[in-house]
Design an enzyme around this catalytic site. Structure first.
Site, PDB file in Angstrom:
ATOM      1  N   LYS A  71     -13.831   3.618  37.332  1.00 22.72           N
ATOM      2  CA  LYS A  71     -14.572   4.859  38.244  1.00 22.72           C
ATOM      3  C   LYS A  71     -14.567   6.033  37.143  1.00 22.72           C
ATOM      4  CE  LYS A  71     -13.427   6.276  42.680  1.00 22.72           C
ATOM      5  NZ  LYS A  71     -12.489   6.561  43.645  1.00 22.72           N
TER       6      LYS A  71
HETATM    7  O1  G3P Z   1     -11.438   7.490  46.401  1.00 27.36           O
HETATM    8  C1  G3P Z   1     -12.277   8.624  46.966  1.00 27.36           C
HETATM    9  C2  G3P Z   1     -12.485   9.237  48.256  1.00 27.36           C
HETATM   10  O2  G3P Z   1     -12.641   8.243  49.119  1.00 27.36           O
HETATM   11  C3  G3P Z   1     -11.535  10.523  48.264  1.00 27.36           C
HETATM   12  O3  G3P Z   1     -11.535  10.743  49.751  1.00 27.36           O
HETATM   13  O4  G3P Z   1     -10.530  12.012  51.440  1.00 27.36           O
HETATM   14  O5  G3P Z   1      -9.919  12.693  49.219  1.00 27.36           O
HETATM   15  O6  G3P Z   1     -12.135  13.396  50.197  1.00 27.36           O
HETATM   16  P1  G3P Z   1     -11.174  12.401  49.973  1.00 27.36           P
END
Ligand code: G3P
Length: 212
Positions: A82
């Protein structure tokens, strides 16, 4: 549509393994989990699922990022590196993708970033829909735009809907034809939990017990 679990928790992956194709992680969730040996957990997760497990680099400069990406791939064959949608991240993507490494370009907030990710051979690009919604934008419109661009130009990069906040995001992603989505376990649970199903089942059981 591939469904990934957005977690670093081995028990969650084990619980939901029949529904998921892979897993995504990020540095914040690793820190939050308090895992001392996160690489050991990632390895266990890789053994539980047959699809990609995204692990993010921490470095932000090309050379360090490239080296880190190479190290991450050594954890398991299923690793997807990633990388951020930055100048350096995109260049590392180009380099790793050309040697057959699976890549997930993360923190994507614009169609132009997604376009460059595709040009650099990314396997996945992850638009963060929830974080856009949080600042008053429409995250799912970004997903729609990226899907349109990829379709028009025939790019094979898969759109991986990330930063998912609710069930509606899941349904819209599926309707738009997104290639993949990553969901936290509480949202995955909402995909099968329905109050009318639970109520209906209770009633069937109650009625069955009354039979003569
Ligand atoms: O893994 C990346 C992503 O899904 C992060 O989500 O909730 O931290 O914006 P969030």
């Amino acid at each position: 549509m591939e469904i990934f679990l957005d977690t670093v928790n081995v028990s969650e992956v084990s619980l939901y393994r029949d529904f998921i194709d892979g897993v995504t992680t990020n540095p914040s969730m690793i820190v939050k989990s308090g895992l001392v040996d996160y690489k050991a957990s990632i390895k266990k997760i890789c053994q539980l699922v047959s699809g990609p497990v995204s692990v993010e680099v921490i470095s932000d400069k090309y050379d360090d990022m490239l080296e880190e990406g190479k190290q991450i791939t050594k954890i398991h064959n299923n690793i997807c590196v990633k990388l951020p949608c930055t100048f350096d991240g995109l260049q590392v993507c180009k380099k790793l993708s050309s040697s057959g490494v699976s890549t997930n370009l993360t923190l994507c907030f614009s169609p132009a970033q997604a376009l460059l990710a595709a040009k650099c051979g990314a396997t996945y690009v992850s638009p963060f829909v929830g974080r856009l919604d949080d600042i008053g934008h429409d995250g799912m419109s970004l997903v729609e735009e990226i899907i349109d661009i990829f379709e028009v130009h025939g790019y094979e990069t898969r759109v991986l809907v990330a930063s998912v906040r609710n069930l509606q995001h899941v349904i819209q992603a599926a309707m738009l034809g997104a290639g993949a989505i990553t969901v936290p376990s509480q949202i995955l649970k909402q995909c099968f939990d329905h109050p009318l199903t639970i109520k209906g089942l209770e009633n069937f059981t109650k009625d069955w017990k009354k039979r003569k």
